[in-house]
Scaffold this motif. Sequence first.
Motif, short mmCIF file in Angstrom:
data_model
loop_
_atom_site.label_atom_id
_atom_site.label_comp_id
_atom_site.label_asym_id
_atom_site.label_seq_id
_atom_site.Cartn_x
_atom_site.Cartn_y
_atom_site.Cartn_z
N THR A 36 0.84 -1.21 0.00
CA THR A 36 0.00 0.00 0.00
C THR A 36 0.86 1.25 0.00
N SER B 226 -2.89 -1.05 -2.90
CA SER B 226 -3.94 -0.42 -2.07
C SER B 226 -4.50 -1.37 -1.00
N ASN B 227 -3.64 -2.19 -0.45
CA ASN B 227 -4.05 -3.16 0.58
C ASN B 227 -5.17 -4.08 0.12
N ASP B 228 -5.31 -4.28 -1.18
CA ASP B 228 -6.36 -5.15 -1.71
C ASP B 228 -5.72 -6.45 -2.23
N ILE B 229 -6.10 -7.55 -1.61
CA ILE B 229 -5.43 -8.83 -1.90
C ILE B 229 -5.57 -9.21 -3.38
N ASN B 230 -6.79 -9.08 -3.93
CA ASN B 230 -6.99 -9.47 -5.34
C ASN B 230 -6.15 -8.61 -6.27
N THR B 231 -6.03 -7.32 -5.94
CA THR B 231 -5.20 -6.43 -6.77
C THR B 231 -3.75 -6.92 -6.74
N GLN B 232 -3.28 -7.30 -5.57
CA GLN B 232 -1.89 -7.77 -5.49
C GLN B 232 -1.70 -9.05 -6.28
N ILE C 73 0.22 -8.56 1.30
CA ILE C 73 -0.85 -7.96 2.12
C ILE C 73 -1.35 -9.02 3.09
N ASN D 48 -5.59 -4.47 8.83
CA ASN D 48 -4.82 -3.60 7.92
C ASN D 48 -3.95 -2.58 8.64
#
Length: 354
Positions: free
Chosen positions: A39, A69-75, A95, A209
Amino acid sequence: MKKKILSVLLATGMTATLLVGCTGGAGGGGKKVGVAMPTKDLQRWNQDGQNMEKQLKEAGYTVDLQYASNDINTQVTQIENMIASGCDVLVIASIDGDSLGTVLAQAKEKNIPVIAYDRLIMNSDAVTYYATFDNYMVGTKQGEYIEEKLGLKDGNGPYNMEVFTGDPGDNNARFFYGGAIDVLNPYIENGQIVIPSGQLDFDTVATANWASDAAQSRMEAIISANYADGTKLDAVLCSNDSTAFGVTNALVANYTGEYPIITGQDCDIANVKNMLDGKQSMSIFKDTRDLASKTVEMVDAILKGTDAPVNDTTTYNNGVKVVPSYLCEPKFADVSNYKTLLIDSGYYTEDQLK
Ligand code: BGC
């Protein structure tokens, strides 16, 4: 007791990691390294990303740096793209340490080595190395600070303390918590430390988070339920600066007594300013330049086929394997030494702390 707590923590732990590189070869020379960061919201990860990018470029690598952005799917998607675009090594600060198994299996299939950065990646045999700070030592130093400032070894007390730790999906949080509680638990057991809220077990004091606003809300609720009648709060064990920041905000707005001891970690600028204002007592300095340079050494070694720097081959079991690790040394920071640690070393300028 210490061993017992740590082993429970290790048994239940989760993490975040750094995934490095892709195609192998003799370091530099345009090889591409994918760097996945959690993030931009917290200052430290911006510094980690900048340091990694700078040092990798200086060593001749091409860098694909991504924040999720601390979003697992994005990572996960970012890592998939790094694999598809031909990265030679992956460096990953995860994350949620338990959510990367599937995507890392793809990396392994393509022989792309993975470096877990700062946070261990759990339950995956695709993790090649782990570069981090001595996370248990971070907690030990925080616990010892409270022990010393309250004079607990001299038998002083009882004192009132509250506890805030980090995200349950971050394996580090359990090490920070374990290191500190192992120091403080004897005093909790003998009554020198009292926890008026009764909130002490890891899951209850975890902060999703590592969010400052979540820590702030929890501290506000604790103040109104336990301290509104003038009960004195003597110490707040906070595992890092973002939780310390939320706790401080809650105290500034809702607590009128003498300011408690508050611990932290990272030496974020806002927190160093709070230390200078007397609103936070200490932080732990983790020089992210050192972590980046160790990680770059690991990338180089992997791509040259030589041995990577490692100084711990026993502690970090990710559930599938013990991951060979390099642990950098965390340092204690407060108003007495911040100039040497943070300014003389070039980490911050004096102006940044005004
Ligand atoms: C890092 C800490 C940081 C926390 C929140 C942990 O994994 O080791 O330095 O404060 O994450 O980002």
